[in-house]
Design an enzyme around this catalytic site. Structure first.
Site, PDB file in Angstrom:
ATOM      1  N   SER A  27       0.834  -1.195   0.000  1.00  0.00           N
ATOM      2  CA  SER A  27       0.000   0.000   0.000  1.00  0.00           C
ATOM      3  C   SER A  27       0.871   1.249   0.000  1.00  0.00           C
ATOM      4  O   SER A  27       1.583   1.533   0.965  1.00  0.00           O
ATOM      5  CB  SER A  27      -0.921   0.015   1.220  1.00  0.00           C
ATOM      6  OG  SER A  27      -1.627   1.238   1.276  1.00  0.00           O
ATOM      7  N   HIS A  75      -0.918  -1.074  -4.393  1.00  0.00           N
ATOM      8  CA  HIS A  75      -2.236  -0.761  -3.858  1.00  0.00           C
ATOM      9  C   HIS A  75      -2.314   0.738  -3.573  1.00  0.00           C
ATOM     10  O   HIS A  75      -1.460   1.287  -2.866  1.00  0.00           O
ATOM     11  CB  HIS A  75      -2.478  -1.552  -2.577  1.00  0.00           C
ATOM     12  CG  HIS A  75      -3.884  -1.502  -2.082  1.00  0.00           C
ATOM     13  ND1 HIS A  75      -4.899  -2.250  -2.643  1.00  0.00           N
ATOM     14  CD2 HIS A  75      -4.456  -0.778  -1.082  1.00  0.00           C
ATOM     15  CE1 HIS A  75      -6.033  -2.000  -2.000  1.00  0.00           C
ATOM     16  NE2 HIS A  75      -5.793  -1.108  -1.045  1.00  0.00           N
ATOM     17  N   ASP A  92      -4.663   3.657  -2.096  1.00  0.00           N
ATOM     18  CA  ASP A  92      -5.838   3.988  -1.288  1.00  0.00           C
ATOM     19  C   ASP A  92      -6.244   5.439  -1.504  1.00  0.00           C
ATOM     20  O   ASP A  92      -5.487   6.366  -1.193  1.00  0.00           O
ATOM     21  CB  ASP A  92      -5.539   3.773   0.200  1.00  0.00           C
ATOM     22  CG  ASP A  92      -5.459   2.303   0.567  1.00  0.00           C
ATOM     23  OD1 ASP A  92      -6.401   1.564   0.240  1.00  0.00           O
ATOM     24  OD2 ASP A  92      -4.462   1.894   1.190  1.00  0.00           O
ATOM     25  N   MET A 144      -8.858   8.278  -0.345  1.00  0.00           N
ATOM     26  CA  MET A 144      -9.762   8.607   0.754  1.00  0.00           C
ATOM     27  C   MET A 144     -10.212  10.053   0.630  1.00  0.00           C
ATOM     28  O   MET A 144      -9.399  10.934   0.337  1.00  0.00           O
ATOM     29  CB  MET A 144      -9.062   8.407   2.100  1.00  0.00           C
ATOM     30  CG  MET A 144      -8.445   7.042   2.300  1.00  0.00           C
ATOM     31  SD  MET A 144      -7.643   6.947   3.917  1.00  0.00           S
ATOM     32  CE  MET A 144      -6.812   5.362   3.793  1.00  0.00           C
ATOM     33  N   HIS A 180      -8.114   1.498  -4.738  1.00  0.00           N
ATOM     34  CA  HIS A 180      -9.173   1.247  -3.763  1.00  0.00           C
ATOM     35  C   HIS A 180      -9.831   2.576  -3.424  1.00  0.00           C
ATOM     36  O   HIS A 180      -9.233   3.422  -2.760  1.00  0.00           O
ATOM     37  CB  HIS A 180      -8.537   0.595  -2.520  1.00  0.00           C
ATOM     38  CG  HIS A 180      -9.491   0.319  -1.417  1.00  0.00           C
ATOM     39  ND1 HIS A 180      -9.055  -0.019  -0.149  1.00  0.00           N
ATOM     40  CD2 HIS A 180     -10.849   0.320  -1.356  1.00  0.00           C
ATOM     41  CE1 HIS A 180     -10.102  -0.201   0.634  1.00  0.00           C
ATOM     42  NE2 HIS A 180     -11.195   0.000  -0.075  1.00  0.00           N
ATOM     43  N   MET A 240     -12.033   4.585  -1.393  1.00  0.00           N
ATOM     44  CA  MET A 240     -12.752   4.745  -0.125  1.00  0.00           C
ATOM     45  C   MET A 240     -13.380   6.129  -0.121  1.00  0.00           C
ATOM     46  O   MET A 240     -13.003   7.015   0.648  1.00  0.00           O
ATOM     47  CB  MET A 240     -11.790   4.552   1.052  1.00  0.00           C
ATOM     48  CG  MET A 240     -11.365   3.117   1.235  1.00  0.00           C
ATOM     49  SD  MET A 240     -10.204   2.891   2.592  1.00  0.00           S
ATOM     50  CE  MET A 240      -8.662   3.142   1.713  1.00  0.00           C
ATOM     51  N   MET A 242     -11.911  -5.823   4.270  1.00  0.00           N
ATOM     52  CA  MET A 242     -11.175  -4.928   5.169  1.00  0.00           C
ATOM     53  C   MET A 242     -11.022  -5.609   6.526  1.00  0.00           C
ATOM     54  O   MET A 242     -12.010  -5.972   7.160  1.00  0.00           O
ATOM     55  CB  MET A 242     -11.911  -3.596   5.334  1.00  0.00           C
ATOM     56  CG  MET A 242     -11.965  -2.744   4.077  1.00  0.00           C
ATOM     57  SD  MET A 242     -10.324  -2.300   3.444  1.00  0.00           S
ATOM     58  CE  MET A 242      -9.603  -1.435   4.863  1.00  0.00           C
ATOM     59  N   PHE A 278      -7.175   4.647   8.257  1.00  0.00           N
ATOM     60  CA  PHE A 278      -5.845   4.894   8.805  1.00  0.00           C
ATOM     61  C   PHE A 278      -5.000   3.634   8.737  1.00  0.00           C
ATOM     62  O   PHE A 278      -5.515   2.523   8.904  1.00  0.00           O
ATOM     63  CB  PHE A 278      -5.932   5.361  10.265  1.00  0.00           C
ATOM     64  CG  PHE A 278      -6.665   6.661  10.449  1.00  0.00           C
ATOM     65  CD1 PHE A 278      -5.997   7.873  10.282  1.00  0.00           C
ATOM     66  CD2 PHE A 278      -8.002   6.680  10.751  1.00  0.00           C
ATOM     67  CE1 PHE A 278      -6.679   9.066  10.435  1.00  0.00           C
ATOM     68  CE2 PHE A 278      -8.695   7.870  10.907  1.00  0.00           C
ATOM     69  CZ  PHE A 278      -8.025   9.071  10.748  1.00  0.00           C
ATOM     70  N   GLY A 279      -3.701   3.795   8.528  1.00  0.00           N
ATOM     71  CA  GLY A 279      -2.775   2.685   8.530  1.00  0.00           C
ATOM     72  C   GLY A 279      -2.361   2.309   9.935  1.00  0.00           C
ATOM     73  O   GLY A 279      -2.596   3.037  10.900  1.00  0.00           O
ATOM     74  N   GLY A 280      -1.724   1.152  10.050  1.00  0.00           N
ATOM     75  CA  GLY A 280      -1.139   0.738  11.316  1.00  0.00           C
ATOM     76  C   GLY A 280      -2.115   0.235  12.360  1.00  0.00           C
ATOM     77  O   GLY A 280      -1.765   0.139  13.539  1.00  0.00           O
ATOM     78  N   ASP A 302      -7.028  -6.454   3.456  1.00  0.00           N
ATOM     79  CA  ASP A 302      -6.302  -5.200   3.681  1.00  0.00           C
ATOM     80  C   ASP A 302      -6.469  -4.762   5.121  1.00  0.00           C
ATOM     81  O   ASP A 302      -7.585  -4.534   5.586  1.00  0.00           O
ATOM     82  CB  ASP A 302      -6.855  -4.126   2.734  1.00  0.00           C
ATOM     83  CG  ASP A 302      -6.116  -2.799   2.845  1.00  0.00           C
ATOM     84  OD1 ASP A 302      -5.161  -2.697   3.624  1.00  0.00           O
ATOM     85  OD2 ASP A 302      -6.519  -1.853   2.134  1.00  0.00           O
ATOM     86  N   GLY A 349       0.908  -2.376   4.223  1.00  0.00           N
ATOM     87  CA  GLY A 349       1.394  -1.011   4.158  1.00  0.00           C
ATOM     88  C   GLY A 349       2.556  -0.762   5.083  1.00  0.00           C
ATOM     89  O   GLY A 349       3.723  -0.930   4.722  1.00  0.00           O
ATOM     90  N   SER A 350       2.231  -0.386   6.311  1.00  0.00           N
ATOM     91  CA  SER A 350       3.284  -0.034   7.265  1.00  0.00           C
ATOM     92  C   SER A 350       4.212  -1.208   7.546  1.00  0.00           C
ATOM     93  O   SER A 350       5.411  -1.007   7.788  1.00  0.00           O
ATOM     94  CB  SER A 350       2.665   0.486   8.571  1.00  0.00           C
ATOM     95  OG  SER A 350       1.740  -0.449   9.098  1.00  0.00           O
TER      96      SER A 350
END
Length: 215
Positions: free
Chosen positions: A7, A32, A34, A36, A65, A67, A136, A142-144, A174, A196-197
Site C-alpha cells: 500500500s 495498492h 488507497d 480517501m 481502492h 474509499m 477490510m 488509517f494505517g497501522g 487489507d 502497508g506499514s
C-alpha cells in the site's frame, strides 16, 4: 502463496518515486493505491495527480481502492490516471451492479470492498460479476491498525461461495497484515495480501514483500 500489493499510502511521500521503484524491483504483484475523501472514511489521502504520478513510474498494475462517497463520479478519471483495477465499497454504492458494469466498460478490473461490519452474504448477487472482493480487516481510514480476528471467518465464508458456485474472483485482504497472520489468511483462501506499514517500516522492504509472498 499469495500475491502482495504494497500500500503506497504507507510510503515516504517525499520520496514517492523511490518507493514506487522499490516495489517495481520486488516480487509484488500490484501497487495498492488507497483513495480517501475525508467523508466516507475519516481521513484524506491523495487524489488524481498523485495517482497519475505513481502510474508514471510504476511497472506493476495499480490496484486502486476508492474509499470515497459516490465513487461513480470518479471512475473514468481514475481509470485515465492509470488504475488497472478499481475497487469500490459496497457501503458507498446504492446501485452496485451499475457501478461494476461501468468499471468493466472502462476496461478496468472491477472489485468490491467490504467494511469489517458488513457480512459477505450481501454480495451473493454480484459475486459472479466481479474480479476481486476486498475484505477490510481493519476499519478503513488509517494505517497501522490492529487486525480484526473475525476476518478469518469472513474469508472462509467467501471462499466457500467461490468453490460452491465456481466463481473466479480473487480474495484480497487489507489491514494489519503481517508475517504472523499471513499464513492463515492464505490457508483460508486469500489470493492478494495488502500490506502497508509492515512493508515500509521494514529494514528491508523487498525481503519483507518476498517473505509475505511465501506465506
Amino acid at each position: 502463496m499469495a500475491e502482495i500489493a504494497p500500500s503506497i499510502l504507507a510510503a515516504d511521500f517525499a520520496n514517492l518515486q523511490r518507493d514506487v521503484e522499490m516495489i517495481n524491483s520486488s516480487s509484488a504483484g500490484y501497487i495498492h493505491v488507497d483513495i480517501m475523501d475525508g467523508m466516507f472514511v475519516p481521513n484524506i489521502s491523495f487524489g488524481l495527480p498523485v495517482c497519475e504520478a505513481i502510474h508514471r513510474h510504476a511497472q506493476k498494475p495499480l490496484d486502486v481502492h476508492l474509499m470515497i462517497e459516490q465513487p461513480d463520479r470518479y471512475l473514468e478519471a481514475f481509470r485515465n490516471a492509470g488504475a488497472s483495477g478499481l475497487t469500490v465499497h459496497y457501503e458507498a454504492c446504492p446501485h452496485l451492479h451499475r457501478t461494476i458494469q461501468h468499471i468493466k466498460e472502462l476496461g478496468a478490473e472491477p472489485g468490491v470492498a467490504l467494511n469489517p461490519h458488513t457480512p459477505v452474504e450481501v454480495l451473493s448477487e454480484i459475486m459472479g460479476d466481479v474480479s476481486l472482493i476486498l475484505i477490510m480487516s481493519v476499519n478503513p481510514g488509517f494505517g497501522g491498525q490492529k487486525f480484526i480476528e473475525n476476518t478469518y471467518r469472513k474469508i472462509a465464508t467467501l471462499d466457500g461461495y467461490r468453490k460452491k458456485f465456481g466463481y473466479n474472483f480473487k480474495i484480497e485482504v487489507d489491514g494489519g497484515v503481517n508475517l504472523n497472520n499471513a499464513p492463515r489468511l492464505v490457508r483460508e483462501g486469500v489470493d492478494i495480501l495488502v500490506a502497508g506499514s509492515f512493508v515500509f517500516t521494514s529494514p528491508d522492504p523487498v525481503q519483507t514483500i518476498a517473505e509475505l509472498g511465501n506465506s
